[in-house]
Design a protein around this motif. Structure first.
Motif, mmCIF file in Angstrom:
data_model
loop_
_atom_site.group_PDB
_atom_site.id
_atom_site.type_symbol
_atom_site.label_atom_id
_atom_site.label_comp_id
_atom_site.label_asym_id
_atom_site.label_seq_id
_atom_site.Cartn_x
_atom_site.Cartn_y
_atom_site.Cartn_z
ATOM 1 N N ARG B 92 20.467 52.007 57.175
ATOM 2 C CA ARG B 92 19.744 50.989 57.928
ATOM 3 C C ARG B 92 20.466 49.654 57.862
ATOM 4 N NH1 ARG B 92 13.272 50.043 58.264
ATOM 5 N NH2 ARG B 92 13.325 52.324 58.125
ATOM 6 N N ASP B 189 14.335 47.628 62.396
ATOM 7 C CA ASP B 189 13.403 48.219 61.436
ATOM 8 C C ASP B 189 12.379 49.116 62.134
ATOM 9 O OD1 ASP B 189 14.249 47.455 58.883
ATOM 10 O OD2 ASP B 189 13.496 45.425 59.159
ATOM 11 N N PRO B 199 14.182 53.035 54.811
ATOM 12 C CA PRO B 199 14.264 51.579 54.638
ATOM 13 C C PRO B 199 15.300 51.221 53.592
ATOM 14 C CG PRO B 199 12.031 52.391 54.173
ATOM 15 C CD PRO B 199 12.874 53.577 54.453
#
Lengths: 205, 205
Positions: B92, B189, B199
């Motif tokens: 991420r 996100d 995450p």
DNA sequence: GACTTTGACCGAACAATGTTTGAAGATATC
DNA sequence: GATATCTTCAAACATTGTTCGGTCAAAGTC
């Protein structure tokens, strides 16, 4: 005697019917040949006039685009006035209807979309008057999303980006198809989950 | 004797330095006056030639845009080659770096962005050669997202729409600002949550 | 050195564009 | 019938991308 209503220039007083005929022909030519694919001489031919005569009805070629620009936003406003949550309708459902309505409006007439949302005509800047139509439209859009539960400006901006992004990809890279249109409901769901608009009840779906 | 290497037309054999000077001047003029805000006579002046001489180096004005178009994608490719997850880096995190890099690339030169991603030059269609540079770039983009965990084509399409949507809004409605740029991390996100990219660990954030 | 070939360049012209000018017919008004 | 006001356009203008024909200098070739 001086007309106390808003002043109309010489050009403005000309027959409104001819005026509208010119704009209609301009739409027709734009859809056929592209927004910039026709000349004033060609347009004049189309309505049975000589090129200079057009200047009795419009100050310039851009002035014609300007009217078309405003008409586009009037048409959008017309459609958008029917969006919003019906009594008892889940907000997320209404959201999807509005989002699909917008995307359908854009993709159903790519030429109009280009004029309204893209800068394909060099030097063309909408007049203050025409621009205000687009601002009014944005205000309506903001109000609608507020009604549906989107209050934060940043969330509004985010949804603007997502919906125009999908629309833009659809028109640019799959005109006439459904490739990005099919992603819309999912995008609405993701966004609604994020801003806290409750999911639709399973039964109604 | 016939040169067995790829045939180069008369124009192609002219001095490469002059050629590059012309393209550089074209970039300069495009940034100053807009992509369509300069004429061949003006461009020729800029490099100390007469307008017809340009045709010794390029087949047409569009051919100049074509080179610029390709250069844009080469520059993007150059930057994009440095994206991708470093060893041990959360996917991420790498996603955010790449997304921000792309948006920065686009917003840092709106003129280049218009040429590469929008249709602001009437009639201009990139040559097969230049177009392939943009296709190659898309393939790299697809590979990168695959590496980061985005495998479904529809998810790829969705992210394409979101990132170009944000970029487009930023350039069109807040040039030089940060209004939509600031929404990027959040958009990543939301998207990552949706496609299941884990995450970032709290500590590293 | 003379002679040809080649490369680099440009003045003049062309067709198309948006636009302006001046004036001609048509229509209304008294 | 005279006057004023519309409505229209032919002709011209400046600007555009582009083509043509030719000039001039440098490079080879004998």
């Amino acid at each position: 005697m001086i007309d106390m209503a808003e002043q109309r220039s010489l050009a403005d007083r000309r027959s409104d019917a001819t005026r509208e005929g010119i704009v209609e022909a301009a739409w027709r030519l734009s859809r056929q040949e592209g927004l910039t694919g026709w000349s004033l001489r060609r347009l004049a031919d189309e309505v049975g006039l000589a090129a200079p005569s057009l200047y009795a009805y419009f100050d310039s070629k851009h002035a014609i685009y300007d009217v078309m620009f405003r008409q586009g936003y009037e048409q959008l406003d017309d459609i958008a006035s029917r969006w919003g949550p019906a009594p008892g309708e889940p907000h997320r459902r209404a959201f999807k209807v509005a989002a699909a309505g917008f995307m359908e409006f854009c993709t159903s007439d790519p030429t109009r979309y280009q004029l309204m949302f893209q800068r394909v005509i060099p030097e063309f800047v909408p007049s203050a008057d025409a621009y205000s139509a687009s601002v009014a439209n944005y205000e309506r859009f903001r109000a609608l999303l507020g009604e549906l539960g989107v209050t934060d400006d940043r969330e509004l901006d985010l949804w603007t980006a997502i919906s125009t992004g999908l629309t833009d990809q659809q028109i640019s890279n799959d005109p006439g198809g459904q490739r990005w249109f099919r992603l819309l409901d999912r995008a609405v769901d993701i966004f609604c989950d994020h801003v806290g608009i409750p999911p639709e009840p399973e039964g109604q779906r």
